[in-house]
Scaffold this active site. Sequence first.
Site, short mmCIF file in Angstrom:
data_model
loop_
_atom_site.label_atom_id
_atom_site.label_comp_id
_atom_site.label_asym_id
_atom_site.label_seq_id
_atom_site.Cartn_x
_atom_site.Cartn_y
_atom_site.Cartn_z
N ARG A 72 32.54 26.25 42.96
CA ARG A 72 33.68 26.74 42.38
C ARG A 72 35.03 25.30 42.08
NH1 ARG A 72 35.59 31.67 44.79
NH2 ARG A 72 34.02 32.70 43.65
N ARG A 130 43.69 30.98 48.15
CA ARG A 130 42.67 30.02 47.09
C ARG A 130 43.04 30.29 46.48
NH1 ARG A 130 37.39 33.63 47.65
NH2 ARG A 130 37.22 33.62 49.72
N LYS A 182 40.39 35.71 52.33
CA LYS A 182 40.27 34.98 51.36
C LYS A 182 42.35 35.44 51.55
CE LYS A 182 38.05 38.78 48.78
NZ LYS A 182 37.38 38.72 47.91
N LYS A 195 44.84 35.72 47.96
CA LYS A 195 45.05 35.07 46.44
C LYS A 195 46.74 35.20 46.95
CE LYS A 195 40.49 36.52 45.49
NZ LYS A 195 40.01 37.84 44.72
N CYS A 227 32.12 40.46 35.97
CA CYS A 227 31.75 40.08 37.42
C CYS A 227 30.32 39.19 36.92
CB CYS A 227 31.76 40.43 38.42
SG CYS A 227 30.98 41.29 39.10
N CYS A 280 24.46 36.75 42.52
CA CYS A 280 25.39 36.80 43.18
C CYS A 280 24.64 38.28 44.16
CB CYS A 280 26.39 37.98 42.92
SG CYS A 280 28.02 38.41 44.63
N CYS A 287 29.84 45.37 42.43
CA CYS A 287 29.74 45.77 43.36
C CYS A 287 31.14 46.36 43.49
CB CYS A 287 29.18 44.99 44.76
SG CYS A 287 30.75 44.35 45.38
N CYS A 301 35.19 42.11 41.65
CA CYS A 301 36.25 41.15 41.22
C CYS A 301 36.30 40.50 39.75
CB CYS A 301 35.03 39.76 41.05
SG CYS A 301 34.36 39.23 42.82
FE1 SF4 Z 1 29.64 39.86 43.33
FE2 SF4 Z 1 30.90 42.51 43.51
FE3 SF4 Z 1 32.50 40.40 43.09
FE4 SF4 Z 1 30.68 41.04 41.15
S1 SF4 Z 1 32.37 42.69 42.33
S2 SF4 Z 1 30.75 39.26 41.82
S3 SF4 Z 1 28.59 42.21 42.42
S4 SF4 Z 1 30.96 40.18 45.23
#
Ligand code: SF4
Length: 564
Positions: free
Chosen positions: A74, A143, A207, A209, A428, A434, A473, A477
């Site tokens: 990244r 970050r 983290k 932000k 995401c 991931c 998940c 993100c």
């Molecule tokens: Fe991975 Fe969860 Fe972030 Fe999606 S929301 S990129 S599944 S950590």
Amino acid sequence: MTDKAPSPVEGIKERSRFLRGTLEQSLADPVTGALGHDDVRIIKFHGVYQQDDRDLRAERAAQKLEPAYNFMVRIRIPGGVLTPAQWLAVDALAAEHAGAAMRLTTRQSIQLHGVLKRNLKRTIRAINDCLLTTIAACGDVNRTVVCTALPEQSKLHREVYAHAQRVNRHLLPATRAYHEVWLDGEKTEIPAGGEEPIYGATYMPRKFKIGFALPPSNDVDIYANDLAFIAVARDGELVGFNVAVGGGMGMTHGNPRTYPRLAETIGFCRPEQVIAVAEHVVGVQRDFGDRSDRSHARLKYTIDDRGIDWFRGELERRLGFSLEPAVPVRFTHTGDRFGWVTGEDGREHLTLRIPGGRIRDDGERRFRTGLNAIAAVHEGDFRITPNQNLIVANVPPERRADIERLVAEHGLDAFTGVAPLERDAMSCVALPSCGLAMAESERYLPEIAAKVVALLEKHGLEDEEILLRVTGCPNGCARPYVAEIALVGKAPGRYNLFLGGGRTGERLNELVRQNLAEGEILAILDELFADYARGRLPEEGFGDFLHRAGVVGAPAGERRAAAS
Ligand code: SF4
């Protein structure tokens, strides 16, 4: 500060000698495509995640092979601004080491996926050669600082962006480890007092932000940040920033100690106070954040556990001055404004939709080739938006026709001819890369968005700007918990349904039903869209309607069931 034992990650950080760990040995080990156990944690601070291709896991296990390890790199790009030359350099790296796919992220960065261990060092060196970096793009540190992307308020934007850059620089880790590991920097003794005057030897509990917003655009979803600076202007002059603290999207299914939270505004600071505020907010969380339970280690929990008044008092004690009362601000939208916009200074800016943030050639839409062609002639800069789109910014008016021709030639106008819901939807990465993904997200978004749009068409709502976000998940993100409709992965093919966020990013949505298959989600939306079409007020957004109708927002016993 807690009596509980610190989490194992705290020990890893402390033993790492300011992020050196045994990275050099791990990288040099030819026997495996992976890193050593502790180095998997430490390399995150260098902007790199070890991953494996989950689509290949079972097959490789059956062949008694180790997982197909690879790395996500990244790049740290404060405010998402980079030059055309940097764009071309990163594209060349992606072509060489990452399957020719760059991915724009929701925090205005670029990720390269699928980099093999043997190519990591030359990839990171090349990134630094073009005056970009990966340091602290991940890990328990501040970050990349995000900043409103569209520079239509040119002068104000320049000033706010300059503050974002200053904070970004000020809170970079000071360790020499990055130079030693990746850039063959000279190895020097670690000074007796350590190398990190701001972070100390164990960095942040999790983290951290920071964002800068320039109203009326809330494209950065400013209240999703641990620390938010919201620009306040009078007569076109920047007078300071409202300061908000304690935002964060992540949660864990079934763990009531975790939840998404919006940042709370605690006051106003002047431009010359921004660095001190940022450093001391970081300092309070460094000293009081929960280091025993990583799922409870964000600033939002420190504030909720101790109280916002305690937090403001501790911050002001460290600052040596009090924050002034906050100034009312008004946001009007979170999404990007696609197409051409002319800035106050006469320069032109073109916002392009990049589906999934993926820069690749896909049939008639040749984003990679087209953007490279633009980069070859563009005299301004590129700006990655916090919605994973791209602005070709600061185009001199006399060059606009050249850019328009390249856009048409390469099919880059992906923002036209699509329903607003599809255009603005965000996901995401999730599967296959991931490691935390419980369900599909990026690969599923086009399919589910098309089905939701079909429902909107059925009810005559296809032109409504409704915000849909999908994640694999609950980590959040793609900032799902401020969307009007959010699907959060629970298991393969199953999602928790959240409803009722707003269009300005100032209200969280609510969990409505859990563990739903696609058919159940669509049945619920079908019914709610029918109600919305019948009963909405002029200009009323879908999320606002759901609140007024009592589907969300009402006390549990009085809530109208989201049926089906
Ligand atoms: Fe991975 Fe969860 Fe972030 Fe999606 S929301 S990129 S599944 S950590």
